[in-house]
Design a protein around this motif. Structure first.
Motif, PDB file in Angstrom:
ATOM      1  N   PRO A  58       0.818  -1.213   0.000  1.00 28.28           N
ATOM      2  CA  PRO A  58       0.000   0.000   0.000  1.00 28.28           C
ATOM      3  C   PRO A  58       0.859   1.275   0.000  1.00 28.28           C
ATOM      4  N   HIS A  59       2.173   1.106   0.059  1.00 26.31           N
ATOM      5  CA  HIS A  59       3.102   2.235   0.105  1.00 26.31           C
ATOM      6  C   HIS A  59       3.934   2.276  -1.179  1.00 26.31           C
ATOM      7  N   ALA A  60       4.009   3.431  -1.803  1.00 26.44           N
ATOM      8  CA  ALA A  60       4.751   3.558  -3.057  1.00 26.44           C
ATOM      9  C   ALA A  60       6.249   3.321  -2.868  1.00 26.44           C
ATOM     10  N   ASP A  61       6.783   3.700  -1.724  1.00 27.72           N
ATOM     11  CA  ASP A  61       8.228   3.618  -1.518  1.00 27.72           C
ATOM     12  C   ASP A  61       8.660   2.470  -0.594  1.00 27.72           C
ATOM     13  N   GLN A  62       7.726   1.662  -0.138  1.00 30.71           N
ATOM     14  CA  GLN A  62       8.041   0.524   0.723  1.00 30.71           C
ATOM     15  C   GLN A  62       7.446  -0.743   0.130  1.00 30.71           C
ATOM     16  N   HIS A  63       8.305  -1.673  -0.240  1.00 32.68           N
ATOM     17  CA  HIS A  63       7.856  -2.960  -0.745  1.00 32.68           C
ATOM     18  C   HIS A  63       8.942  -3.973  -0.463  1.00 32.68           C
ATOM     19  N   CYS A  64       8.603  -5.236  -0.517  1.00 37.29           N
ATOM     20  CA  CYS A  64       9.543  -6.301  -0.149  1.00 37.29           C
ATOM     21  C   CYS A  64      10.858  -6.208  -0.914  1.00 37.29           C
ATOM     22  N   SER A  65      10.830  -5.807  -2.178  1.00 37.82           N
ATOM     23  CA  SER A  65      12.061  -5.789  -2.962  1.00 37.82           C
ATOM     24  C   SER A  65      13.071  -4.754  -2.473  1.00 37.82           C
ATOM     25  N   ASN A  66      12.643  -3.761  -1.675  1.00 38.56           N
ATOM     26  CA  ASN A  66      13.620  -2.828  -1.118  1.00 38.56           C
ATOM     27  C   ASN A  66      13.705  -2.947   0.406  1.00 38.56           C
ATOM     28  N   CYS A  67      13.324  -4.118   0.916  1.00 32.82           N
ATOM     29  CA  CYS A  67      13.414  -4.419   2.349  1.00 32.82           C
ATOM     30  C   CYS A  67      14.683  -5.237   2.609  1.00 32.82           C
ATOM     31  N   MET A  68      15.384  -4.937   3.688  1.00 32.94           N
ATOM     32  CA  MET A  68      16.628  -5.652   3.960  1.00 32.94           C
ATOM     33  C   MET A  68      16.397  -7.088   4.428  1.00 32.94           C
ATOM     34  N   LEU A  69      15.166  -7.463   4.730  1.00 29.62           N
ATOM     35  CA  LEU A  69      14.863  -8.819   5.182  1.00 29.62           C
ATOM     36  C   LEU A  69      14.637  -9.790   4.025  1.00 29.62           C
TER      37      LEU A  69
END
Length: 103
Positions: A58-69
């Motif tokens: 639901p966030h334009a700048d937060q998604h799994c592909s840019n998550c360190m996990l």
């Protein structure tokens, strides 16, 4: 002097064996991971629901592909995540454990 030479040879062979075993084990682990397809995490999974996981962020700048996990190969649509062991998450997804990758 013969004892010193034998000791050095023994140490070299021992170290070579340890390195060979370690590298061989890592290669086998990578092949095993590549050959097993992880099940996709479902949004109604209890752990996923608790962390508000969704396949589409639901966030334009937060998604799994840019998550360190997120783990696995860059560019894959479904990848393993440290938060959900044994399951693959959608790279376009999101959960409340999202943490930005270090720059």
């Amino acid at each position: 002097m013969k004892t010193s030479t034998d000791r050095r040879r023994f140490l070299r062979l021992t170290m070579a064996g340890i390195i060979g075993i370690t590298l061989g084990d890592q290669i086998l682990q990578k092949k095993a991971l590549a050959s097993t397809e992880l099940a996709h995490l479902e949004e109604d999974d209890p752990q996923a629901a608790a962390l508000k996981y969704t396949h589409k962020s639901p966030h334009a700048d937060q998604h799994c592909s840019n998550c360190m996990l997120l783990q696995g190969n860059e560019g894959d649509e479904w990848r393993p995540c440290a938060i959900f062991p044994g399951k693959a998450v959608n790279a376009k997804g999101w959960c409340s454990a999202w943490t930005a990758k270090p720059a």
